[in-house]
Design a protein around this motif. Sequence first.
Motif, PDB file in Angstrom:
ATOM      1  N   ALA A  40     -21.368  -3.292  35.140  1.00 26.54           N
ATOM      2  CA  ALA A  40     -21.945  -4.520  34.577  1.00 26.54           C
ATOM      3  C   ALA A  40     -23.418  -4.559  34.946  1.00 26.54           C
ATOM      4  O   ALA A  40     -23.771  -4.416  36.121  1.00 26.54           O
ATOM      5  CB  ALA A  40     -21.215  -5.745  35.110  1.00 26.54           C
ATOM      6  N   THR A  99     -27.271  -6.538  34.281  1.00 26.44           N
ATOM      7  CA  THR A  99     -28.136  -7.603  33.778  1.00 26.44           C
ATOM      8  C   THR A  99     -29.566  -7.283  34.188  1.00 26.44           C
ATOM      9  O   THR A  99     -29.831  -7.042  35.374  1.00 26.44           O
ATOM     10  CB  THR A  99     -27.728  -8.979  34.325  1.00 26.44           C
ATOM     11  N   THR A 106     -27.949  -8.522  29.121  1.00 26.14           N
ATOM     12  CA  THR A 106     -26.736  -8.131  29.839  1.00 26.14           C
ATOM     13  C   THR A 106     -25.921  -7.157  29.000  1.00 26.14           C
ATOM     14  O   THR A 106     -25.808  -7.307  27.780  1.00 26.14           O
ATOM     15  CB  THR A 106     -25.877  -9.361  30.169  1.00 26.14           C
ATOM     16  N   SER A 107     -25.354  -6.180  29.664  1.00 28.94           N
ATOM     17  CA  SER A 107     -24.490  -5.218  28.984  1.00 28.94           C
ATOM     18  C   SER A 107     -23.463  -4.694  29.984  1.00 28.94           C
ATOM     19  O   SER A 107     -23.718  -4.661  31.193  1.00 28.94           O
ATOM     20  CB  SER A 107     -25.298  -4.049  28.410  1.00 28.94           C
ATOM     21  N   THR A 108     -22.307  -4.327  29.482  1.00 30.79           N
ATOM     22  CA  THR A 108     -21.266  -3.738  30.329  1.00 30.79           C
ATOM     23  C   THR A 108     -20.822  -2.418  29.724  1.00 30.79           C
ATOM     24  O   THR A 108     -20.947  -2.201  28.508  1.00 30.79           O
ATOM     25  CB  THR A 108     -20.044  -4.668  30.470  1.00 30.79           C
ATOM     26  N   HIS A 110     -33.265 -12.339  29.797  1.00 31.57           N
ATOM     27  CA  HIS A 110     -32.252 -11.614  30.543  1.00 31.57           C
ATOM     28  C   HIS A 110     -31.331 -10.910  29.547  1.00 31.57           C
ATOM     29  O   HIS A 110     -30.791 -11.542  28.641  1.00 31.57           O
ATOM     30  CB  HIS A 110     -31.432 -12.564  31.422  1.00 31.57           C
TER      31      HIS A 110
END
Length: 275
Positions: free
Chosen positions: A65, A67, A76-78, A74
Amino acid sequence: MDTKTGVLKAPLIPEDDVLYIALEIGEHILRNGGEISRAEDSIIRICKAYGAIHVDVTAIFSMIALTVDFGGAHVTSTRRITNSTSNNLGKLSKLNNLSRYICANLPTKDEFREKFNEIHKSSEISILRFVVGNMLAALGFTIFFSDFSAGFSPEILLGITIDSLLAGALAVPLAFISNHLAKTKTNSMISKFLVCFIGGMLALLVGKVIPCHADKIMIGNIMNFIPGVAMTNSFRDLFGGDIMSGLFRLCTVLIDAIIVAAGYAVAILIFGGVV
């Protein structure tokens, strides 16, 4: 942020591309036997090299995960890591070198993909090397686990030679079967059970035809499937403070060991012998 002007700087390439590059590196470090801390550190360094102000990353054995704050937004990626992992230390070393290259040269996504594909192609293990490696490992471990307590008489040495050669010979079809099941994306647990069952069956059948020690032959071949390095990696993560990933790896290792033992045990129960 530019320390001289106090003006926020945009990332050098699109934000999504930065996250893609960082996650690709982090994922493949984990998939090739790298430490959790190494994957997280590489991701942080890559993102900051592209202009990130702050990076929050959490990696475990099966997911990353991420950010990133680029100074105003911001992102964010997983990344879910579903493919099986290995311990390709040669590829891991090349990934580390690629991480350093990225931080120093800031390539675009296309340039990164080109270099990444070169590493992937150069690190592939040919079927010939895989088979020969399995054969030599089975042969060597059969000799290692042979009983030398009675001395080194010609009869004993002949028996050990026969056992080791037969173990090496049986490792060849097992390696081909294992490689085929991996390519067809068969469930890893089912694949390992089938290969170990076949290995135990072949050793017992050969033992009924040729005077040899079927147990030594099975021991030699079973060592190709024992997850010893993976267990070491699990304790490495535990001692490094990554408790969740360490426990995850350890549970996976223990399940693999049970499956390997079950495959040979079922073969022994069906084709004769003592478990």
